[in-house]
Design an enzyme around this catalytic site. Sequence first.
Site, PDB file in Angstrom:
ATOM      1  N   GLN A 128      -4.304  17.964  77.813  1.00 46.99           N
ATOM      2  CA  GLN A 128      -4.920  18.962  76.944  1.00 46.99           C
ATOM      3  C   GLN A 128      -5.983  18.315  76.068  1.00 46.99           C
ATOM      4  OE1 GLN A 128      -3.031  20.748  73.292  1.00 46.99           O
ATOM      5  NE2 GLN A 128      -2.975  22.574  74.575  1.00 46.99           N
ATOM      6  N   GLY A 129      -7.224  18.775  76.203  1.00 49.15           N
ATOM      7  CA  GLY A 129      -8.343  18.272  75.407  1.00 49.15           C
ATOM      8  C   GLY A 129      -8.804  19.310  74.414  1.00 49.15           C
ATOM      9  N   SER A 131      -7.829  19.053  70.454  1.00 49.87           N
ATOM     10  CA  SER A 131      -8.043  18.483  69.122  1.00 49.87           C
ATOM     11  C   SER A 131      -9.194  17.478  69.117  1.00 49.87           C
ATOM     12  CB  SER A 131      -6.772  17.778  68.637  1.00 49.87           C
ATOM     13  OG  SER A 131      -5.697  18.691  68.560  1.00 49.87           O
ATOM     14  N   SER A 163      -2.729  14.808  75.247  1.00 48.38           N
ATOM     15  CA  SER A 163      -1.424  14.511  75.842  1.00 48.38           C
ATOM     16  C   SER A 163      -1.550  14.089  77.298  1.00 48.38           C
ATOM     17  CB  SER A 163      -0.522  15.754  75.753  1.00 48.38           C
ATOM     18  OG  SER A 163      -0.420  16.202  74.430  1.00 48.38           O
ATOM     19  N   GLU A 249       1.889  27.941  74.606  1.00 48.85           N
ATOM     20  CA  GLU A 249       2.339  26.689  74.007  1.00 48.85           C
ATOM     21  C   GLU A 249       3.353  26.932  72.903  1.00 48.85           C
ATOM     22  OE1 GLU A 249       0.320  22.508  72.518  1.00 48.85           O
ATOM     23  OE2 GLU A 249      -0.792  24.363  72.258  1.00 48.85           O
TER      24      GLU A 249
END
Length: 387
Positions: A128-129, A131, A163, A249
Amino acid sequence: MDLTYTEEERAFRARLREWLAKTLPELPARPSPDDWPGRRAYDLGWQRRLYEAGYAGLHWPVDAGGRGATPTQHLIFLEETERAGAPYVGANFVGLLHAGPTIAAEGTAGQRARWLPPVLRGDEVWCQGFSEPDAGSDLASLRTRAVRDGDDYVITGSKIWTSHAEVADWCELLVRTQPVSAEVPKHRGISWLAMPMDAPGVTVRPLRTLAGSTEFAEVFLDEVRVPVANRVGAENDGWRVTMVTLSFERGTAFVGEVVACRRTLGELARTAKANGRWDDPVLRRRLGRLYGEFGALWRLTQWNVSESERSGGVPGIGGSVFKLAYSHARQELYDVAAEVLGAASLSLDEEWTLDRLSSLSYTIAAGTSQIQRNIVAERILGLPKGR
C-alpha cells in the site's frame, strides 16, 4: 440479525475443521520474522492451499473470482482457522483485504481479470502506497505527482510506511494528477493507480519498527512510468476510490484479529490463574471487562460483514466505529498482559512482548483514532465539521 447457524453452515464448519486438521500438520516450519523472502513464500504457499481447497476469497463476490460465500460462512472460516492456529494472511493482507476488494468494486472487467486471480491463487503480493512523510494523518495532502505523457503517467515522489513493499509485486498507489488550487481542493485531483514494483525508478528502503521487524518501507519514485490503463476509477476521482479502500481496511480487514485477541484473552486468564495474578480482584475485573468488550466487537464485526453484503460488498462507515474501539481495546489487552506476565513481558524473545509493541501502532494505522472520531462525529452523528 439472525445469529443462529443453518444446517448448511454447520456442515461448512465441520468440513473446514476436517480440512484444517489434515492440512496444518503438512505445513513447513514458519520462517524467521526477519526472513521476508521466506515469509512471502510461506504466506503464498498457504494461500495456494486455500485456493485449491476452495477457501480462498470467501469474502469476495463470484464475479471477482471469489467463492460467493455467505457472511456467516466467512466468519466461521475466521473463527475456525484462528482456533486451529492456522496462518493468517501475512504478506498477502493488502491484496486480499483491501486492494483486491477495491478492484473488485471499482475496477473494469479487464482489471479484475488481470489482478484478482493472482491474488487469490497466491501468485502475487501487493503493498500500500498511501502515506507520505509530510502528509501525516491528512492523507489528502499527498504530493506525489503523476503527469500524463501519452498512455502513461510519469510519477515522482515518495511514500512511507508502505506495508510489505520489499516483497511486493504491485502497489496500490495514490498520486496527485491535478495540482491543488483555488478551484481544485486537495481532496480532488487524486488518482488511484496499480503500480508494478519492478518498474524502473522504484527504490525501496525498509524501515525497522520498534519491535525490530521490517514489514514497512520507504518507497522513492523517480519518473516511474505507469500505464494509464492501470488507473482504477476515473482520473482525479481517486479520493472516492480511496474511501472504498479505507472502508475495507477499517471495516472488515481486522476481523480475524478480533478472533485472535479473544484467544489471547483466554490464554492470559489461564496464565494469571497459574502464576497467582488471578487473586488480584482489579486484574480480574479488567480481564472480565475486556472479555465483554471483545465479545461486543465480534458482534459488531458480524454486523459490519452482514451490512457490507447488503450494500453491494463495500463496508459502511460503521467500520470507523469498529476501528476506533478495536485499536484501543487491543492496546489495553496488551497492557493487561504486561501486568499478568510481570518481568517476562519485557523480553523481546517473548511473542507477547512483540505483540504488545505492535499494538502501539493500531491507534495510528488505517487512520488515526482522531480521524476516526471525526468520521463518527460528522458522518454518523451529523455534527458540524471542525474548522
